[in-house]
Design a protein around this motif. Structure first.
Motif, PDB file in Angstrom:
ATOM      1  N   HIS A 196       0.828  -1.165  -0.003  1.00 26.44           N
ATOM      2  CA  HIS A 196      -0.280  -0.020  -0.046  1.00 26.44           C
ATOM      3  C   HIS A 196       0.845   1.373  -0.025  1.00 26.44           C
ATOM      4  N   ALA A 197       2.028   1.192   0.352  1.00 28.92           N
ATOM      5  CA  ALA A 197       3.039   2.223   0.302  1.00 28.92           C
ATOM      6  C   ALA A 197       4.459   1.381   0.544  1.00 28.92           C
ATOM      7  N   THR A 198       5.315   1.983  -0.272  1.00 29.88           N
ATOM      8  CA  THR A 198       6.499   1.071   0.009  1.00 29.88           C
ATOM      9  C   THR A 198       7.237   1.908   1.053  1.00 29.88           C
ATOM     10  N   LEU A 199       7.912   0.763   1.947  1.00 26.88           N
ATOM     11  CA  LEU A 199       8.648   1.288   3.281  1.00 26.88           C
ATOM     12  C   LEU A 199       9.612   2.561   2.895  1.00 26.88           C
ATOM     13  N   LEU A 200      10.428   2.361   2.213  1.00 25.16           N
ATOM     14  CA  LEU A 200      11.635   3.138   1.808  1.00 25.16           C
ATOM     15  C   LEU A 200      11.168   4.248   1.226  1.00 25.16           C
ATOM     16  N   GLY A 201       9.912   4.161   0.379  1.00 21.97           N
ATOM     17  CA  GLY A 201       9.341   5.506  -0.447  1.00 21.97           C
ATOM     18  C   GLY A 201       9.014   6.534   0.668  1.00 21.97           C
ATOM     19  N   ARG A 202       8.247   6.067   1.717  1.00 24.01           N
ATOM     20  CA  ARG A 202       7.798   6.935   2.744  1.00 24.01           C
ATOM     21  C   ARG A 202       8.941   7.505   3.583  1.00 24.01           C
ATOM     22  N   TYR A 203      10.068   6.878   3.873  1.00 21.43           N
ATOM     23  CA  TYR A 203      11.170   7.609   4.449  1.00 21.43           C
ATOM     24  C   TYR A 203      11.908   8.305   3.778  1.00 21.43           C
ATOM     25  N   LEU A 204      12.075   8.346   2.392  1.00 27.13           N
ATOM     26  CA  LEU A 204      12.670   9.074   1.536  1.00 27.13           C
ATOM     27  C   LEU A 204      11.912  10.483   1.263  1.00 27.13           C
ATOM     28  N   ALA A 205      10.689  10.175   0.982  1.00 23.98           N
ATOM     29  CA  ALA A 205       9.790  11.341   0.842  1.00 23.98           C
ATOM     30  C   ALA A 205       9.879  12.508   1.911  1.00 23.98           C
ATOM     31  N   MET A 206       9.940  11.838   3.319  1.00 25.98           N
ATOM     32  CA  MET A 206      10.002  12.617   4.448  1.00 25.98           C
ATOM     33  C   MET A 206      11.172  13.533   4.420  1.00 25.98           C
ATOM     34  N   ASN A 207      12.179  12.887   4.043  1.00 30.69           N
ATOM     35  CA  ASN A 207      13.589  13.506   4.119  1.00 30.69           C
ATOM     36  C   ASN A 207      14.442  13.975   2.814  1.00 30.69           C
ATOM     37  N   ASP A 208      13.642  13.793   1.594  1.00 30.74           N
ATOM     38  CA  ASP A 208      14.311  14.405   0.440  1.00 30.74           C
ATOM     39  C   ASP A 208      13.506  15.371   0.060  1.00 30.74           C
ATOM     40  N   PRO A 209      13.431  16.643  -0.211  1.00 31.26           N
ATOM     41  CA  PRO A 209      12.499  17.556  -0.826  1.00 31.26           C
ATOM     42  C   PRO A 209      12.456  17.360  -2.484  1.00 31.26           C
ATOM     43  N   SER A 210      13.467  16.542  -3.023  1.00 31.87           N
ATOM     44  CA  SER A 210      13.657  16.428  -4.430  1.00 31.87           C
ATOM     45  C   SER A 210      13.277  14.736  -4.715  1.00 31.87           C
ATOM     46  N   PHE A 211      12.175  14.241  -3.833  1.00 30.56           N
ATOM     47  CA  PHE A 211      12.145  12.645  -3.729  1.00 30.56           C
ATOM     48  C   PHE A 211      11.665  12.126  -5.130  1.00 30.56           C
ATOM     49  N   TYR A 212      10.976  12.858  -5.593  1.00 30.34           N
ATOM     50  CA  TYR A 212      10.191  12.201  -7.118  1.00 30.34           C
ATOM     51  C   TYR A 212      11.350  12.357  -8.218  1.00 30.34           C
TER      52      TYR A 212
END
Length: 613
Positions: A196-212
């Motif tokens: 339902h949400a990749t675990l790593l994706g959630r961590y990265l999105a919270m910490n990387d302003p340029s996640f996408y």
């Protein structure tokens, strides 16, 4: 990418011969958003699958006590598997989940095999290259639970229990540890795994302003080790690659899966709700008025001590969810509200917007001033009601006994005591102190990002502000001393939900608004918003669900879009807002599980077509 709007035609006849189980950490265990997915879908699944459907979850006595009812009917294949597993020495609980549909559930106690945890973890490392630390209890629980699930499913398909095809649908990495073991043993089970949400994706999105922007170049192992989530990420990857059918909930999350899990999802499984549970035929407008009045009571207690404004020309906006300042779009929302406040003042708009931020943050207590103001207002109300009764009784006696047809001086009908009490209560209550923007005393007041924005932008509930803020750092429930509403009632009483998320694999909050006939804002970086954008094209505004375009857009552009929409909304007439709520309520049926179930059927048919090996 997967075409959700035009899924390939499938033959569902094969499903009639199969047994289906859904495995989730949130079965009879409300700890996260997946609970809503599973719990609301159950009734629809039971309507289709009936006695061929059951669920598997972890057994925790405290949470199970309120949601689980044991049964002594072991006639089904699931019951027979339970008895056999008990005879093998395992702790297995069997009964019904006390939700709509009343499905059969098998609950497995992870702690019951902790004496074998070392052996189980060694097999996970030796057979699947998944190491695990010793001091992480959640990991220990999920690994132990995965072992128990593997044992149970192996028993279910053993001779004498059932020879029917079995489909096992696993939700999220917490139950994924069973999948590589089942595939290694070539168990005759068709496996579907949904992240339902990749675990790593959630961590990265919270910490990387340029996640996408950086998604295509992520070194998954390096980042997983950096965030200390390597074991969980390895389990998630093993489950994704071990499943016959791999799925996720949206195109947004599908992009993550490709780069973070190295597998393209086979099918998308959008989330829905049991809309019937929310439906109030011909009543949702009345319910809005009823619960809006409750919010009025809070607003008077919170603001009128300092200054009044016209409640008939007041709009209630809100946002809610986990406190993830950037991921949830709180940053965009706050900046848009500050701009809206300025534009409303410049345009001379006399309406007032009260914006509620409902989230969860550590606090020590409810603000004493907020509680005192509400208590004093209640005392004023009781005084007014006493005076009202006194005037009513005496006015009636005067009218019945007097031949004078003129209306008398009402002040003469009120005792001096109550006049004095009325005056003293008002004098004690009224103040020149500005209404607090936060209802509780926060533990981390000076570092709170919402408060810091409000302070720096001077959006602090000045009398001249057209936009007022109420930051409520706790979830709303019926026992809440400030509102006296549960969350669903609070939502119905509001005019607009605002959820312009930067990272949201699906996003139930705007969907819950729509189900209650409340317009909502979402974004195309949320799974739900992306779903709407792909299906509605330019119809979203007319239907009351506005999608902020954030993909490949700047922060300022997102804020501008939201500000423009909010400014347009506050200029709507009451008739136009009623029409919008009607459109929203009428469109909600599209998101009923009965209509979204076809995507799940597709996943199960595709799984049945796969070879076991």
């Amino acid at each position: 990418m997967i075409d959700l709007n035009h899924p390939a035609k499938i033959n569902e006849e094969s499903l009639k011969q199969a047994l289906l189980t859904e495995i989730a950490w949130e079965v009879c265990n409300q700890v996260g958003g997946i609970y809503t997915v599973i719990q609301t879908k159950v009734q629809s699944m039971m309507e289709q699958w009936g006695s061929c459907f059951f669920l598997i979850g972890p057994y925790f006595p405290k949470t199970a006590a309120a949601e689980f009812e044991p049964t002594d009917d072991y006639s089904s294949p699931f019951g027979q598997a339970v008895l056999k597993m008990r005879n093998m020495g395992y702790e297995v609980h069997f009964g019904h989940w006390l939700v709509a549909g009343n499905p059969l559930v098998v609950l497995l106690n992870p702690y019951s095999v902790y004496d074998r945890l070392g052996e189980i973890k060694y097999a996970l490392w030796a057979d699947h290259d998944i190491p695990s630390p010793d001091n992480d209890d959640l990991l220990n629980q999920t690994i132990a639970f995965g072992h128990l699930v593997k044992v149970f499913l192996s028993v279910l398909i053993s001779p004498g229990i059932t020879d029917r095809p079995v489909i096992a649908h696993f939700h999220e990495w917490m139950v994924g540890a069973a999948i590589p073991a089942l595939r290694r043993e070539q168990a005759k089970i068709k496996i579907v795994f949904t992240t339902h949400a990749t675990l790593l994706g959630r961590y990265l999105a919270m910490n990387d302003p340029s996640f996408y922007d950086n998604l295509t170049s992520v070194n998954w192992l390096k980042e997983a080790q950096h965030f200390n989530i390597e074991t969980a990420v390895r389990i998630e990857r093993a489950a994704a690659h071990g499943a016959h059918i791999f799925s996720t909930v949206s195109q947004v999350t599908a992009r993550e899966c490709i780069f973070l899990l190295d597998r393209i999802p086979d099918v998308l499984l959008p989330n829905g709700l049991s809309i019937e549970r929310f439906t109030a035929i011909h009543e949702f407008q009345n319910l809005h008025a009823k619960y809006k009045e409750k919010i009025h009571q809070f607003v008077m207690g919170h603001f009128f001590q300092s200054y009044p404004f016209d409640l008939d020309h007041t709009l209630y906006f809100f946002t809610s969810g986990r406190y993830e300042y950037r991921n949830k779009g709180f940053d965009v929302t706050l900046e848009a509200l500050a701009r809206l406040n300025y534009r409303m003042q410049e345009a001379g708009i006399k309406k007032t917007v009260v914006m509620f931020f409902v989230t969860k943050q550590p606090y020590t207590s409810i603000n004493a001033h907020v509680l005192q103001s509400r208590a004093m207002m209640q005392e004023i109300r009781e005084t007014c009601e006493t005076i009202e009764r006194q005037i009513g009784d005496r006015l009636f006696y005067y009218a019945a006994s007097n031949s004078d047809f003129k209306l008398p001086n009402m002040g003469e009908f009120v005792d001096d005591y109550w006049q004095l009490r009325y005056r003293r209560n008002l004098q004690s209550w009224k103040t020149h102190i500005l209404p607090s923007v936060v209802t509780h005393n926060l533990v981390h007041d000076h570092s709170d990002e919402i408060l810091n924005f409000l302070r720096s932008s001077h959006l602090i509930n000045n009398a001249h502000d057209r936009v007022k803020i109420v930051y409520h750092p706790d979830f709303i429930s019926a026992t809440n001393p400030l509102f006296g509403l549960d969350y669903g009632q609070f939502v119905r009483g509001c005019h607009l939900g605002i959820f312009p998320s930067y990272y949201e694999p699906w996003g139930y909050t705007p969907l819950e608004c729509i189900a209650r006939g409340v317009p909502a804002v979402t974004s195309d970086l949320a799974g739900f918003g992306d779903y709407l954008a792909n299906r509605q094209v330019d119809e979203e505004t007319a239907r009351g669900t506005y999608v902020i375009k954030r993909r490949n857009k700047s922060f300022d552009d997102a804020v501008t879009q939201l500000t423009n929409y909010l400014f347009d909304y506050v200029r709507l007439t009451q008739r136009e807002r009623i029409s919008l709520r009607n459109s929203v309520e009428n469109s909600s049926v599209e998101f009923d599980w009965k209509n979204l179930r076809k995507h799940y059927n597709r996943a199960y048919v595709l799984a049945l077509e796969k070879e076991y090996t």
